[in-house]
Design a protein around this motif. Sequence first.
Motif, short mmCIF file in Angstrom:
data_model
loop_
_atom_site.label_atom_id
_atom_site.label_comp_id
_atom_site.label_asym_id
_atom_site.label_seq_id
_atom_site.Cartn_x
_atom_site.Cartn_y
_atom_site.Cartn_z
N ALA A 32 39.42 65.03 85.86
CA ALA A 32 38.34 64.35 86.57
C ALA A 32 37.86 65.15 87.77
O ALA A 32 36.68 65.12 88.14
N ALA A 33 38.77 65.88 88.41
CA ALA A 33 38.39 66.65 89.58
C ALA A 33 37.37 67.72 89.25
O ALA A 33 36.57 68.15 90.09
N ALA A 34 37.39 68.19 87.97
CA ALA A 34 36.44 69.24 87.58
C ALA A 34 35.02 68.72 87.57
O ALA A 34 34.07 69.47 87.71
N LEU A 35 34.87 67.39 87.39
CA LEU A 35 33.55 66.78 87.44
C LEU A 35 33.41 66.02 88.75
O LEU A 35 33.40 64.80 88.80
N ALA A 36 33.35 66.78 89.84
CA ALA A 36 33.24 66.15 91.15
C ALA A 36 31.94 65.38 91.25
O ALA A 36 30.99 65.61 90.51
N GLN A 37 31.88 64.45 92.20
CA GLN A 37 30.69 63.63 92.36
C GLN A 37 29.46 64.51 92.55
O GLN A 37 29.43 65.39 93.41
N ALA A 38 28.45 64.29 91.71
CA ALA A 38 27.25 65.13 91.75
C ALA A 38 26.12 64.39 92.42
O ALA A 38 25.90 63.21 92.18
N GLU A 39 25.39 65.07 93.27
CA GLU A 39 24.20 64.53 93.88
C GLU A 39 23.07 65.54 93.69
O GLU A 39 23.31 66.75 93.67
N PRO A 40 21.85 65.09 93.56
CA PRO A 40 20.74 66.02 93.38
C PRO A 40 20.67 67.02 94.53
O PRO A 40 20.59 66.62 95.68
N PRO A 41 20.73 68.33 94.24
CA PRO A 41 20.75 69.31 95.31
C PRO A 41 19.40 69.61 95.92
O PRO A 41 19.32 70.29 96.93
N GLY A 42 18.33 69.12 95.34
CA GLY A 42 17.02 69.48 95.87
C GLY A 42 16.02 68.37 95.76
O GLY A 42 16.36 67.21 95.55
N THR A 43 14.78 68.71 95.87
CA THR A 43 13.69 67.75 95.84
C THR A 43 13.45 67.25 94.43
O THR A 43 13.52 67.99 93.47
N GLN A 44 13.14 65.95 94.30
CA GLN A 44 12.84 65.39 92.99
C GLN A 44 11.54 65.97 92.45
O GLN A 44 10.62 66.30 93.19
N ALA A 45 11.49 66.10 91.14
CA ALA A 45 10.27 66.60 90.51
C ALA A 45 9.26 65.48 90.33
O ALA A 45 9.58 64.30 90.45
N THR A 46 8.05 65.87 90.02
CA THR A 46 7.01 64.91 89.68
C THR A 46 7.37 64.26 88.35
O THR A 46 7.86 64.90 87.44
N GLY A 47 7.09 62.97 88.21
CA GLY A 47 7.31 62.29 86.92
C GLY A 47 8.77 61.99 86.67
O GLY A 47 9.52 61.60 87.56
N LEU A 48 9.18 62.13 85.40
CA LEU A 48 10.58 61.89 85.05
C LEU A 48 11.48 62.80 85.86
O LEU A 48 11.24 64.01 85.96
N HIS A 49 12.54 62.23 86.47
CA HIS A 49 13.40 63.02 87.33
C HIS A 49 14.79 62.38 87.38
O HIS A 49 15.01 61.27 86.88
N ILE A 50 15.71 63.09 87.97
CA ILE A 50 17.10 62.64 88.09
C ILE A 50 17.39 62.22 89.52
O ILE A 50 17.02 62.92 90.47
N SER A 51 18.06 61.10 89.67
CA SER A 51 18.52 60.66 90.98
C SER A 51 19.85 59.94 90.82
O SER A 51 19.97 59.02 90.00
N ASN A 52 20.85 60.41 91.56
CA ASN A 52 22.17 59.77 91.55
C ASN A 52 22.73 59.64 90.14
O ASN A 52 23.35 58.65 89.76
N GLY A 53 22.50 60.67 89.34
CA GLY A 53 23.05 60.69 87.99
C GLY A 53 22.26 59.92 86.96
O GLY A 53 22.70 59.80 85.81
N ARG A 54 21.09 59.42 87.31
CA ARG A 54 20.30 58.60 86.41
C ARG A 54 18.94 59.25 86.16
O ARG A 54 18.37 59.89 87.03
#
Length: 552
Positions: A32-54
Amino acid sequence: MRRTRSTTRKSLLARLVTVLLGLVVVGALCPAAALAQAEPPGTQATGLHISNGRLLEGNGNDFVMRGVNHAHTWYPNETQSLADVKALGANTVRVVLADGHRWTANSASDVANVVTQCKANKLICVLEVHDTTGYGEEAAAGTLDQAADYWIGLKNVLAGQENYIIINIGNEPWGNTDPAGWTAPTTAAIKKLRAAGFEHTIMVDAPNWGQDWQGVMRANAQSVYAADTTGNLIFSIHMYSVFDTAAEITDYLNAFVTAKLPLVIGEFGGPADQWGDPDEDTMLATAEQLDLGYLAWSWSGNTDPILDLSIGFDPTQLSAWGQRIFNGVNGIAQTSKEATIYGGGNPGDTQAPTTPGTPTASAVTATSATLSWTASTDNVGVAGYDVVRVSGGTETKVAASTANSATVSGLTAKTAYTFAVYARDAAGNRSSRSATVNVTTGDTPAGNCSVGYRVVGEWQGGFQGEITIRNTGTAAVNGWTLGFSFANGQTVSNMWGGTPTQTGAAVSVTPASYTSTIPAAGSVTVGFIGTKGAVNTAPTAFTLSGSACTTT
């Protein structure tokens, strides 16, 4: 050229390695440690995008893909398929394209038309390059870098479509040979597209022909995700016979969700074969529980037809696999929600369509019936109709249509059924149920069959055989028993596509779930491993459910 299952299944040797190394690689190598908590490292894109793993739409609404794969590059004239899968409830379609390395490249105008057709049918469109399939093991495969160049060449077509499309850089871009080599070229392709100015959500497939049975994507997902400066990256796992237990499926999917790393089941199959029996019920149930997207392989046109969701691209002729995906528990009809960019889930529209007229039945055969009804009306327009079978207090969806008629298939001969219809609009409002219609199917014609038998390979003391059963009649056959006898003491030791019972020389075969229905003018194939002596004469007479068949 059609894609076969060999590109999505491990070799038998690889399967043995999986059993031996699974716990070590997927557990010890990828804790589990290999998959550390991920957060978006940059600015969201226009349209469909990722936030907080979703995966979110541009307006911030959660979007969960529910759809299928469509082999467009090999069947470029089957664009009606997009409307057909939409009518069955899908909200997404993953479209097979080619960059010209292995198959003829899809032109900019062709891709633009695909995007236009997806939008016209209110589908989110995942575009993928298939030429990369099995790189490192498949000699004909192209690289992710070549695929990235193809996307860059289409930038004028794709720019501005961020609300509607996802770019899947390359299908299953690494085989079973040194899958650890997947990480660097995947990262480089992502960076190349971002440097070229792409703001779309990007999807990346796992190695090991997409199945990640050595855990390379799982172990490196965090670093690959962090390399995307926008954070708009989603991982895709392909689940076939590697994922044949509930524990394997839930462990893999939960690992990404816990780490807040976005994931979709970008391909999966359910029918069993000689490599194993994928646990599609757990895949669907867990995807629904975790709100993860899934895209079933594939709409139609497989050289191995057990993976066809529809038979001959006909939405009224769903296979058993198609019925499971569209109309089964946790399937598309039950769980799909249209993207809000198209008006799906519009809170301002609360008015349901009017009730459809009482359906009438026509063209009733032993296994199907066509229903028609007076169309409903709606303040913003009727999106489609759902036909349900009514049995006591239970309703089961059996067909969907955008027109005021539908053909219900897969019925049992000489059986009484009760059907009714609902109308629905794009906002998800559903009408009251129509009045019911009673239908009794006819008898199944007998003796309309032919059987082909061949020996695929032989060795001392054993052989592999294949039996193709063709329905030469005008109505589908649902449920069957194949009978034949060996002449030289051969025995069946293992079978896929059916279950054998052998008494002396006589063999009786009943179908698997995915071979149970033989469509009119269609066929199913059963394979087996047998034992033999010095002589291996082929059977010369076959019966199907007691009726003699022609031998071919």
